[in-house]
Design an enzyme around this catalytic site. Structure first.
Site, PDB file in Angstrom:
ATOM      1  N   VAL A  29       0.750  -1.022  -0.056  1.00  0.00           N
ATOM      2  CA  VAL A  29       0.131   0.098   0.121  1.00  0.00           C
ATOM      3  C   VAL A  29       1.005   1.424  -0.026  1.00  0.00           C
ATOM      4  CG1 VAL A  29      -1.849  -1.086   1.198  1.00  0.00           C
ATOM      5  CG2 VAL A  29      -0.244   0.073   2.445  1.00  0.00           C
ATOM      6  N   ASP A  30       0.400   2.315  -0.849  1.00  0.00           N
ATOM      7  CA  ASP A  30       0.803   3.474  -0.640  1.00  0.00           C
ATOM      8  C   ASP A  30       0.438   4.743   0.364  1.00  0.00           C
ATOM      9  OD1 ASP A  30       2.238   2.471  -2.764  1.00  0.00           O
ATOM     10  OD2 ASP A  30       0.758   3.355  -4.230  1.00  0.00           O
TER      11      ASP A  30
END
Lengths: 310, 310
Positions: A29-30
């Protein structure tokens, strides 16, 4: 077919966070979306290890966003609260339900000449004003009383075109009557709920009735259902995505509530992490009546830090 | 199949009261059960012709009973109100939901050593006391405030075994938290609603939020459903029958609400008469969404008197 609880618990697909899957999560995830109450703090007390965990995530280039259903404060007031707890967060990273209510009116082209009656606190009034709307009610009406006497006519403003209901510790019969009259008698008047949380940790020591209490009261007197702008409604997600240009599949929603935080994340297609530092217990997650399963669960946010090691 | 409104209205089986069927009705019943608000009075104003109509019914030997969901007064206080409006009614003829709440606890052997927390007004406290129970809360707690501050712990009485919720014009966050804590934390604590009326004519000029508003608020914060003792629950009917030894089929329930009065009468097997002098309009009765049909309907109670003639 009857299954015992142990067998049913085996049905839960949530993974307990481990050093292995915590690394996978971080790599996949960012952005991390955080609920605040029960995840970051309880009342005015920071939960252990939160500050260091947020620092670590920022140092790894993760985008941090704070999505809270608490409508008592504006984005500006939340930024100040973070600061007072020693955490640096900008207003742009905060998505509170008071802001959501104002944005809902804005994107729906709510006429500027109409007014908004507020059953709630300062945060809603401030966000309405910042968005260019005229708010009425709020804390000020907490001092007003009514007298149920003959020939007493309760007057309300016929130009109110929306009633916004959130957590209101100054709730009284005056406000209940005002909001009810607007919704029942002003043609097309909107009924907007910041959220429907039953209770929340308004103080560090215990839970108190949440916006769901005030919203239900207005449902009870108007027999109408509200438009909900806070979690689990995905209304705020549009803003998040527009602002940060990150796909939902690259986000992880971290929260302490199944029916708001985890559902919000799942509805949007995010990864979800449930923490047990707020209102949800292990047994609630594993109860056969629960159908909302996060991808991961762990005791508290700082477990991520510990599991990933130095 | 789409039917237009006119066709659907033809489906309604309620008969408009006429001189013919009014005589039939009178001949077929021994007792009339009256709702008060919207039938006998609006706020503190008697509805035209009520006094003469009640006199005529008494002169014909009919038993008169007054069944009201309004919980703000006790039976004694209601008898006083009738007297102040020039109508002689004895306490025994009055069945109000404050009395119903106390009787519910009595017939269910609620332990005398346990306490009852009241979100409501004086009538409930008085009926509880008359029935030998200890009430807490009520109007007195309307002055109490809470402060959502760190280390603030809201204490509640662990011996509260029931929370009774009725109309409360002094509703506040203190009471909402008190009732919520009792129901959530005191093992086996009962949640009793005097009624769930959305609104009522608390004053002669307009409607105000009813007990349904306060009850919904507590449902919202506790996520529990109440035991309802007022109309349309048939709980009070047992008392009526025991007291007056009249079969339900020989009773006619007269009211202004479909979902409480008419439903209450129908649930018990009484004849039912809807009057349009309160909250229900002709169009509401005939709306396709309405499934509750009284046997008879008429504008106001005194139509009976006029239709029967001198």
């Amino acid at each position: 077919m009857n299954m015992n609880v142990a067998e049913r618990q085996g049905d839960c697909h949530s993974q307990l966070l481990s050093s292995h899957n915590a690394r996978d999560l971080l790599n996949s995830v960012d952005a991390f979306l955080f609920d605040c109450d029960g995840v970051i703090w309880k009342g005015d007390t920071l939960i252990d290890g939160v500050s260091q965990t947020l620092d670590m995530l920022r140092s790894k280039g993760k985008k941090l966003v704070f999505v809270t259903n608490n409508s008592t404060k504006s984005r500006r007031q939340y930024a100040k609260k973070f600061q007072s707890l020693g955490i640096s967060v900008s207003e742009d990273e905060i998505f509170c339900s008071s802001f959501a209510a104002a944005m809902f009116l804005k994107v729906n082209n709510f006429p500027r000449e109409k007014k908004v009656y507020v059953i709630g606190e300062e945060g809603i009034l401030e966000e309405l004003q910042l968005a260019g709307f005229t708010g009425l009610g709020g804390p000020e009406d907490g001092k007003k009383t009514v007298q149920l006497k003959p020939n007493c006519l309760f007057e309300h403003d016929k130009t109110v075109g929306a009633v916004v209901v959130g957590l209101d510790q100054y709730i009284n019969y005056y406000k209940l009557q005002y909001g009810t009259l607007c919704i029942r008698e002003n043609l097309g008047c909107l009924f907007i709920a910041t959220n429907q949380d039953a209770v929340g940790h308004m103080t560090d020591l215990q839970e108190w009735p949440g916006a769901g209490c005030m919203v239900a009261a207005i449902c009870g007197s108007t027999q109408k259902e509200p438009i909900v702008v806070g979690k689990p409604s995905t209304f705020l997600m549009d803003f998040l995505q527009q602002k940060f240009q990150i796909s939902c599949s690259k986000m992880c929603m971290v929260g302490d509530r199944l029916d708001t935080d985890v559902l919000f994340g799942k509805n949007a297609g995010c990864k979800t992490l449930l923490v047990f530092s707020g209102v949800t217990s292990h047994s609630t997650l594993h109860d056969p009546s629960n159908s909302i399963e996060p991808d991961y669960c762990t005791n508290k946010l700082s477990d991520i830090l510990e599991l990933l090691g130095p």
